[in-house]
Design a protein around this motif. Structure first.
Motif, mmCIF file in Angstrom:
data_model
loop_
_atom_site.group_PDB
_atom_site.id
_atom_site.type_symbol
_atom_site.label_atom_id
_atom_site.label_comp_id
_atom_site.label_asym_id
_atom_site.label_seq_id
_atom_site.Cartn_x
_atom_site.Cartn_y
_atom_site.Cartn_z
ATOM 1 N N ALA A 42 26.682 24.681 38.814
ATOM 2 C CA ALA A 42 25.081 24.633 37.906
ATOM 3 C C ALA A 42 25.169 25.159 36.719
ATOM 4 O O ALA A 42 24.937 25.383 35.691
ATOM 5 N N ILE A 43 26.128 26.610 36.801
ATOM 6 C CA ILE A 43 26.339 26.830 34.813
ATOM 7 C C ILE A 43 27.057 26.673 34.095
ATOM 8 O O ILE A 43 26.298 26.552 33.622
ATOM 9 N N LEU A 44 27.901 25.396 34.491
ATOM 10 C CA LEU A 44 28.346 24.414 34.018
ATOM 11 C C LEU A 44 27.558 23.277 33.427
ATOM 12 O O LEU A 44 28.321 22.905 31.939
ATOM 13 N N PHE A 45 27.187 23.621 34.109
ATOM 14 C CA PHE A 45 26.098 21.729 33.763
ATOM 15 C C PHE A 45 24.813 22.749 33.012
ATOM 16 O O PHE A 45 23.871 21.432 32.457
ATOM 17 N N GLY A 46 24.568 23.800 33.358
ATOM 18 C CA GLY A 46 23.163 24.903 32.439
ATOM 19 C C GLY A 46 21.915 23.116 33.576
ATOM 20 O O GLY A 46 20.826 23.135 33.041
ATOM 21 N N LEU A 47 21.915 23.419 34.430
ATOM 22 C CA LEU A 47 21.334 23.380 35.576
ATOM 23 C C LEU A 47 19.533 24.608 35.628
ATOM 24 O O LEU A 47 18.158 23.674 36.367
ATOM 25 N N GLY A 48 19.950 26.006 35.566
ATOM 26 C CA GLY A 48 19.021 26.331 35.423
ATOM 27 C C GLY A 48 18.693 27.263 36.638
ATOM 28 O O GLY A 48 19.339 26.333 38.012
ATOM 29 N N GLU A 49 18.063 27.998 37.835
ATOM 30 C CA GLU A 49 18.012 28.779 38.800
ATOM 31 C C GLU A 49 17.630 27.713 40.011
ATOM 32 O O GLU A 49 18.489 27.572 41.169
ATOM 33 N N GLN A 50 16.349 27.049 39.701
ATOM 34 C CA GLN A 50 15.677 25.630 40.803
ATOM 35 C C GLN A 50 17.499 24.728 41.012
ATOM 36 O O GLN A 50 17.250 24.369 42.604
ATOM 37 N N GLY A 51 17.693 24.417 39.648
ATOM 38 C CA GLY A 51 18.791 23.174 40.212
ATOM 39 C C GLY A 51 20.550 24.008 41.072
ATOM 40 O O GLY A 51 21.193 23.018 41.918
ATOM 41 N N THR A 52 20.782 25.027 40.302
ATOM 42 C CA THR A 52 21.743 26.196 41.302
ATOM 43 C C THR A 52 21.328 25.897 42.677
ATOM 44 O O THR A 52 22.102 25.483 43.516
ATOM 45 N N HIS A 53 20.236 26.451 43.275
ATOM 46 C CA HIS A 53 19.047 26.290 44.313
ATOM 47 C C HIS A 53 19.804 24.806 45.373
ATOM 48 O O HIS A 53 20.337 24.723 46.114
ATOM 49 N N ILE A 54 19.432 23.747 44.881
ATOM 50 C CA ILE A 54 19.578 22.682 45.121
ATOM 51 C C ILE A 54 20.879 22.370 44.970
ATOM 52 O O ILE A 54 21.019 21.541 46.429
ATOM 53 N N LEU A 55 21.392 22.511 44.202
ATOM 54 C CA LEU A 55 23.261 22.065 44.453
ATOM 55 C C LEU A 55 23.805 22.819 45.559
ATOM 56 O O LEU A 55 24.656 21.788 46.601
ATOM 57 N N GLN A 56 23.789 24.188 45.816
ATOM 58 C CA GLN A 56 24.288 24.870 46.902
ATOM 59 C C GLN A 56 23.789 24.711 48.338
ATOM 60 O O GLN A 56 24.722 24.277 49.101
ATOM 61 N N ALA A 57 22.265 24.258 48.034
ATOM 62 C CA ALA A 57 21.826 23.302 49.574
ATOM 63 C C ALA A 57 22.324 22.095 50.110
ATOM 64 O O ALA A 57 22.538 22.071 51.046
ATOM 65 N N THR A 58 22.857 21.319 48.562
ATOM 66 C CA THR A 58 23.495 20.022 49.017
ATOM 67 C C THR A 58 24.966 20.151 49.574
ATOM 68 O O THR A 58 25.202 19.489 50.298
ATOM 69 N N LEU A 59 25.448 21.709 48.687
ATOM 70 C CA LEU A 59 26.480 21.654 49.112
ATOM 71 C C LEU A 59 26.771 22.454 50.697
ATOM 72 O O LEU A 59 28.104 22.337 51.181
ATOM 73 N N PHE A 60 26.049 22.908 50.853
ATOM 74 C CA PHE A 60 25.446 23.763 52.386
ATOM 75 C C PHE A 60 25.352 23.189 53.039
ATOM 76 O O PHE A 60 26.013 22.507 54.307
ATOM 77 N N ALA A 61 24.667 22.381 53.210
ATOM 78 C CA ALA A 61 24.596 20.473 54.123
ATOM 79 C C ALA A 61 25.601 19.803 54.207
ATOM 80 O O ALA A 61 25.915 19.498 55.520
ATOM 81 N N LEU A 62 26.968 19.422 53.123
ATOM 82 C CA LEU A 62 27.814 18.480 53.451
ATOM 83 C C LEU A 62 29.026 19.182 54.022
ATOM 84 O O LEU A 62 29.841 18.979 54.567
ATOM 85 N N GLY A 63 28.511 20.908 53.905
ATOM 86 C CA GLY A 63 29.233 22.020 54.774
ATOM 87 C C GLY A 63 28.919 21.767 56.125
ATOM 88 O O GLY A 63 30.117 22.087 57.144
ATOM 89 N N VAL A 64 27.821 21.730 56.516
ATOM 90 C CA VAL A 64 27.598 21.254 58.142
ATOM 91 C C VAL A 64 27.868 20.004 58.965
ATOM 92 O O VAL A 64 29.125 20.146 59.710
ATOM 93 N N LEU A 65 27.878 19.045 57.642
ATOM 94 C CA LEU A 65 28.829 18.331 58.075
ATOM 95 C C LEU A 65 30.826 17.686 58.334
ATOM 96 O O LEU A 65 30.815 17.293 59.309
ATOM 97 N N VAL A 66 30.679 18.775 57.595
ATOM 98 C CA VAL A 66 32.321 19.302 57.199
ATOM 99 C C VAL A 66 33.008 19.860 58.780
ATOM 100 O O VAL A 66 33.416 19.507 59.588
ATOM 101 N N MET A 67 31.615 20.809 59.043
ATOM 102 C CA MET A 67 31.982 21.567 60.563
ATOM 103 C C MET A 67 31.553 20.509 62.236
ATOM 104 O O MET A 67 32.807 21.076 62.722
ATOM 105 N N MET A 68 31.009 20.141 61.747
ATOM 106 C CA MET A 68 30.578 18.566 63.201
ATOM 107 C C MET A 68 31.811 17.680 62.882
ATOM 108 O O MET A 68 31.809 18.030 63.842
#
Length: 84
Positions: A42-68
């Motif tokens: 998010a910092i690299l692409f200049g997404l801002g605070e809301q973009g950071t949270h969305i990207l983290q949530a997306t990667l977190f959901a991907l992590g849940v799939l990996v763990m399953m």
């Protein structure tokens, strides 16, 4: 269904403990990487605070799939139940 067929399966606790322990270790790494990676990207692409949270949530959901997928694959190698 008779009582003997349902009581013929027992839990293999060493296998359960092994898989759960590995899942905790790998989960800490996967979700830590999702949080840090989302923040860094998010910092690299200049997404801002809301973009950071969305990207983290997306990667977190991907992590849940990996763990399953990990737990399912580990359960095939280390079965949780055993006949007999």
């Amino acid at each position: 269904m008779n009582a003997t067929s349902s009581s013929s399966r027992r839990i293999v606790w060493p296998s359960v403990i092994t898989v759960v322990s590995a899942a905790i270790l790998i989960g800490a790494e996967v979700f830590g990487a999702a949080f840090a990676g989302g923040w860094a990207l998010a910092i690299l692409f200049g997404l801002g605070e809301q973009g950071t949270h969305i990207l983290q949530a997306t990667l977190f959901a991907l992590g849940v799939l990996v763990m399953m997928a990990f737990i399912r694959a580990a359960q095939r190698v280390e079965p949780f139940t055993k006949r007999g």
